[in-house]
Design a protein around this motif. Structure first.
Motif, PDB file in Angstrom:
ATOM      1  N   ILE A  12     -18.364  -0.552  -0.642  1.00 15.78           N
ATOM      2  CA  ILE A  12     -17.263  -1.494  -0.389  1.00 15.78           C
ATOM      3  C   ILE A  12     -16.352  -1.581  -1.596  1.00 15.78           C
ATOM      4  CG2 ILE A  12     -16.701  -3.919   0.025  1.00 15.78           C
ATOM      5  CD1 ILE A  12     -19.294  -4.081   1.687  1.00 15.78           C
ATOM      6  N   ALA A  13     -16.953  -1.671  -2.799  1.00 18.43           N
ATOM      7  CA  ALA A  13     -16.156  -1.766  -4.017  1.00 18.43           C
ATOM      8  C   ALA A  13     -15.329  -0.510  -4.230  1.00 18.43           C
ATOM      9  CB  ALA A  13     -17.070  -2.015  -5.214  1.00 18.43           C
ATOM     10  N   THR A  14     -15.916   0.660  -3.983  1.00 20.39           N
ATOM     11  CA  THR A  14     -15.193   1.929  -4.156  1.00 20.39           C
ATOM     12  C   THR A  14     -14.045   2.034  -3.174  1.00 20.39           C
ATOM     13  OG1 THR A  14     -17.220   3.015  -4.893  1.00 20.39           O
ATOM     14  CG2 THR A  14     -15.414   4.444  -4.176  1.00 20.39           C
ATOM     15  N   THR A  15     -14.276   1.650  -1.917  1.00 18.61           N
ATOM     16  CA  THR A  15     -13.222   1.681  -0.897  1.00 18.61           C
ATOM     17  C   THR A  15     -12.088   0.749  -1.259  1.00 18.61           C
ATOM     18  OG1 THR A  15     -14.862   2.167   0.809  1.00 18.61           O
ATOM     19  CG2 THR A  15     -12.722   1.362   1.546  1.00 18.61           C
ATOM     20  N   ALA A  16     -12.411  -0.458  -1.719  1.00 21.07           N
ATOM     21  CA  ALA A  16     -11.382  -1.423  -2.100  1.00 21.07           C
ATOM     22  C   ALA A  16     -10.577  -0.907  -3.284  1.00 21.07           C
ATOM     23  CB  ALA A  16     -12.021  -2.768  -2.431  1.00 21.07           C
ATOM     24  N   ALA A  17     -11.267  -0.331  -4.277  1.00 21.40           N
ATOM     25  CA  ALA A  17     -10.566   0.187  -5.454  1.00 21.40           C
ATOM     26  C   ALA A  17      -9.652   1.337  -5.073  1.00 21.40           C
ATOM     27  CB  ALA A  17     -11.580   0.640  -6.501  1.00 21.40           C
ATOM     28  N   PHE A  18     -10.141   2.222  -4.204  1.00 19.42           N
ATOM     29  CA  PHE A  18      -9.317   3.359  -3.774  1.00 19.42           C
ATOM     30  C   PHE A  18      -8.062   2.878  -3.060  1.00 19.42           C
ATOM     31  CE2 PHE A  18      -8.426   7.647  -2.716  1.00 19.42           C
ATOM     32  CZ  PHE A  18      -7.871   7.653  -1.460  1.00 19.42           C
ATOM     33  N   GLY A  19      -8.188   1.804  -2.271  1.00 21.90           N
ATOM     34  CA  GLY A  19      -7.043   1.273  -1.538  1.00 21.90           C
ATOM     35  C   GLY A  19      -5.982   0.681  -2.441  1.00 21.90           C
ATOM     36  N   GLN A  20      -6.340   0.359  -3.694  1.00 16.34           N
ATOM     37  CA  GLN A  20      -5.373  -0.234  -4.603  1.00 16.34           C
ATOM     38  C   GLN A  20      -4.691   0.803  -5.496  1.00 16.34           C
ATOM     39  OE1 GLN A  20      -4.739  -3.471  -4.111  1.00 16.34           O
ATOM     40  NE2 GLN A  20      -6.302  -3.253  -2.534  1.00 16.34           N
ATOM     41  N   LEU A  21      -5.122   2.057  -5.414  1.00 17.84           N
ATOM     42  CA  LEU A  21      -4.535   3.092  -6.258  1.00 17.84           C
ATOM     43  C   LEU A  21      -3.080   3.325  -5.864  1.00 17.84           C
ATOM     44  CD1 LEU A  21      -7.427   5.726  -6.400  1.00 17.84           C
ATOM     45  CD2 LEU A  21      -6.720   4.150  -8.207  1.00 17.84           C
ATOM     46  N   PRO A  22      -2.229   3.705  -6.862  1.00 23.60           N
ATOM     47  CA  PRO A  22      -0.839   4.055  -6.532  1.00 23.60           C
ATOM     48  C   PRO A  22      -0.793   5.171  -5.501  1.00 23.60           C
ATOM     49  CG  PRO A  22      -1.128   3.826  -8.898  1.00 23.60           C
ATOM     50  CD  PRO A  22      -2.503   3.779  -8.293  1.00 23.60           C
ATOM     51  N   SER A  23       0.145   5.075  -4.572  1.00 26.96           N
ATOM     52  CA  SER A  23       0.241   6.078  -3.509  1.00 26.96           C
ATOM     53  C   SER A  23       1.700   6.416  -3.235  1.00 26.96           C
ATOM     54  CB  SER A  23      -0.422   5.559  -2.226  1.00 26.96           C
ATOM     55  OG  SER A  23       0.258   4.408  -1.759  1.00 26.96           O
ATOM     56  N   PHE A  24       1.914   7.562  -2.636  1.00 21.31           N
ATOM     57  CA  PHE A  24       3.254   7.983  -2.240  1.00 21.31           C
ATOM     58  C   PHE A  24       3.166   8.625  -0.863  1.00 21.31           C
ATOM     59  CE2 PHE A  24       6.504  11.269  -1.831  1.00 21.31           C
ATOM     60  CZ  PHE A  24       7.651  10.506  -2.013  1.00 21.31           C
ATOM     61  N   THR A  25       4.057   8.215   0.021  1.00 23.86           N
ATOM     62  CA  THR A  25       4.098   8.757   1.376  1.00 23.86           C
ATOM     63  C   THR A  25       5.540   9.090   1.730  1.00 23.86           C
ATOM     64  OG1 THR A  25       2.245   7.346   2.030  1.00 23.86           O
ATOM     65  CG2 THR A  25       3.516   8.337   3.804  1.00 23.86           C
ATOM     66  N   LEU A  26       5.733  10.208   2.413  1.00 25.24           N
ATOM     67  CA  LEU A  26       7.050  10.622   2.889  1.00 25.24           C
ATOM     68  C   LEU A  26       6.979  10.846   4.386  1.00 25.24           C
ATOM     69  CD1 LEU A  26       9.966  11.497   2.030  1.00 25.24           C
ATOM     70  CD2 LEU A  26       9.086  13.835   1.930  1.00 25.24           C
ATOM     71  N   GLY A  27       7.993  10.372   5.127  1.00 26.60           N
ATOM     72  CA  GLY A  27       7.943  10.523   6.570  1.00 26.60           C
ATOM     73  C   GLY A  27       9.315  10.594   7.211  1.00 26.60           C
ATOM     74  N   ILE A  28       9.313  10.858   8.501  1.00 18.37           N
ATOM     75  CA  ILE A  28      10.523  10.862   9.318  1.00 18.37           C
ATOM     76  C   ILE A  28      10.379   9.788  10.387  1.00 18.37           C
ATOM     77  CG2 ILE A  28      11.109  13.271   8.904  1.00 18.37           C
ATOM     78  CD1 ILE A  28       9.738  13.989  11.517  1.00 18.37           C
ATOM     79  N   LYS A  29      11.519   9.356  10.972  1.00 11.49           N
ATOM     80  CA  LYS A  29      11.451   8.288  11.960  1.00 11.49           C
ATOM     81  C   LYS A  29      12.569   8.436  12.985  1.00 11.49           C
ATOM     82  CE  LYS A  29      12.758   4.153  10.738  1.00 11.49           C
ATOM     83  NZ  LYS A  29      12.840   2.861  10.021  1.00 11.49           N
ATOM     84  N   ALA A  30      12.366   7.833  14.138  1.00 10.51           N
ATOM     85  CA  ALA A  30      13.384   7.769  15.186  1.00 10.51           C
ATOM     86  C   ALA A  30      13.117   6.520  16.013  1.00 10.51           C
ATOM     87  CB  ALA A  30      13.358   9.014  16.067  1.00 10.51           C
ATOM     88  N   GLY A  31      14.170   5.986  16.633  1.00  8.48           N
ATOM     89  CA  GLY A  31      13.960   4.779  17.413  1.00  8.48           C
ATOM     90  C   GLY A  31      15.218   4.279  18.079  1.00  8.48           C
ATOM     91  N   LEU A  32      15.188   3.002  18.470  1.00  7.97           N
ATOM     92  CA  LEU A  32      16.275   2.371  19.214  1.00  7.97           C
ATOM     93  C   LEU A  32      16.819   1.157  18.463  1.00  7.97           C
ATOM     94  CD1 LEU A  32      14.804   2.323  22.841  1.00  7.97           C
ATOM     95  CD2 LEU A  32      16.538   3.882  21.946  1.00  7.97           C
ATOM     96  N   ASN A  33      18.134   0.961  18.562  1.00  7.99           N
ATOM     97  CA  ASN A  33      18.803  -0.250  18.091  1.00  7.99           C
ATOM     98  C   ASN A  33      19.278  -1.061  19.295  1.00  7.99           C
ATOM     99  OD1 ASN A  33      18.761   0.223  15.281  1.00  7.99           O
ATOM    100  ND2 ASN A  33      20.555   1.543  15.408  1.00  7.99           N
ATOM    101  N   VAL A  34      19.138  -2.355  19.238  1.00 10.75           N
ATOM    102  CA  VAL A  34      19.793  -3.251  20.189  1.00 10.75           C
ATOM    103  C   VAL A  34      20.700  -4.145  19.349  1.00 10.75           C
ATOM    104  CG1 VAL A  34      19.531  -5.014  21.954  1.00 10.75           C
ATOM    105  CG2 VAL A  34      17.843  -3.183  21.765  1.00 10.75           C
ATOM    106  N   ALA A  35      22.014  -3.852  19.385  1.00  3.72           N
ATOM    107  CA  ALA A  35      22.953  -4.448  18.436  1.00  3.72           C
ATOM    108  C   ALA A  35      23.913  -5.415  19.122  1.00  3.72           C
ATOM    109  CB  ALA A  35      23.753  -3.346  17.737  1.00  3.72           C
ATOM    110  N   LYS A  36      24.368  -6.395  18.333  1.00  2.00           N
ATOM    111  CA  LYS A  36      25.416  -7.317  18.760  1.00  2.00           C
ATOM    112  C   LYS A  36      26.322  -7.571  17.570  1.00  2.00           C
ATOM    113  CE  LYS A  36      24.853 -10.738  21.647  1.00  2.00           C
ATOM    114  NZ  LYS A  36      24.446 -12.023  22.275  1.00  2.00           N
ATOM    115  N   LEU A  37      27.624  -7.358  17.766  1.00  2.00           N
ATOM    116  CA  LEU A  37      28.607  -7.603  16.724  1.00  2.00           C
ATOM    117  C   LEU A  37      29.133  -9.021  16.927  1.00  2.00           C
ATOM    118  CD1 LEU A  37      30.044  -6.320  14.331  1.00  2.00           C
ATOM    119  CD2 LEU A  37      31.776  -5.466  15.899  1.00  2.00           C
TER     120      LEU A  37
END
Length: 201
Positions: A12-37
């Protein structure tokens, strides 16, 4: 028994410590906007559009920064009743924007990298790279309005979930600056957006 408890505590301690390590993630995304001006001179109608782009996420200790860049479509349909020689006239208009949006979000997440819940908020800088307007003559006569700024500021806030390499976000964006060049009218772009992201690494 003691050995089992000790091994469990170390795991548990090792898992918690690993989760706090600095991380970097790169990704792509797509989706929908519902807009009102939102405006102060006519009724508005929501417009559905798209968004597509990329994002990065880096941080540690449960906090992260997430800059993004994506193309999106926004806009609005307007309707107003005007008077022409004592007769009521329907004044209609429509505007559509294609924008380059650059949010920089500060967030926190709960859970391991492969399954967590996130909360985020931050500013958004939008550049209008394409604009289509369609106003009937009654609308032009009633408002004299059809000129928009090329750059605006907004703020986003929302939540998301990471499921393995997939990332789902739901956010609300509130316009902070008036998109109209006219001193007579105040217009601010507000929208909901829902997106699906994929982590490249």
């Amino acid at each position: 028994m003691k050995r089992t408890i000790l091994i469990s505590c170390l795991f548990i301690a090792t898992t918690a410590a690993f989760g706090q390590l600095p991380s970097f993630t790169l990704g792509i995304k797509a989706g929908l906007n519902v807009a009102k001006l939102k405006s102060d001179f006519a009724t508005e109608e929501n417009t559905t559009g798209y968004l597509v782009g990329a994002w990065a996420r880096f941080g540690g200790l449960g906090l992260y920064v997430q800059p993004e860049a994506y193309l999106g479509s926004k806009g609005n349909k307007f309707s107003r009743i005007t008077q022409d020689n004592g007769t009521e006239v329907q004044a209609d208009g429509e505007v559509k924007f294609t924008t380059l949006d650059i949010p920089v979000l500060l967030g926190t997440k709960i859970g391991p990298p492969s399954l967590n819940v996130r909360f985020m908020a931050g500013p958004v800088l939008s550049f209008i790279i394409d604009e289509e307007t369609n106003f009937n003559s009654a609308y032009n006569q009633a408002t004299g309005f059809r000129d928009y700024k090329k750059q605006t500021w907004a703020a986003q806030a929302g939540a998301g979930v990471d499921l393995g390499k997939l990332s789902v976000d739901a956010r609300y964006e509130a316009g902070l600056s008036n998109i109209s060049r006219s001193e007579r009218y105040d217009q601010k772009q507000n929208l909901w957006h829902l997106s699906l992201g994929y982590k490249i690494f």
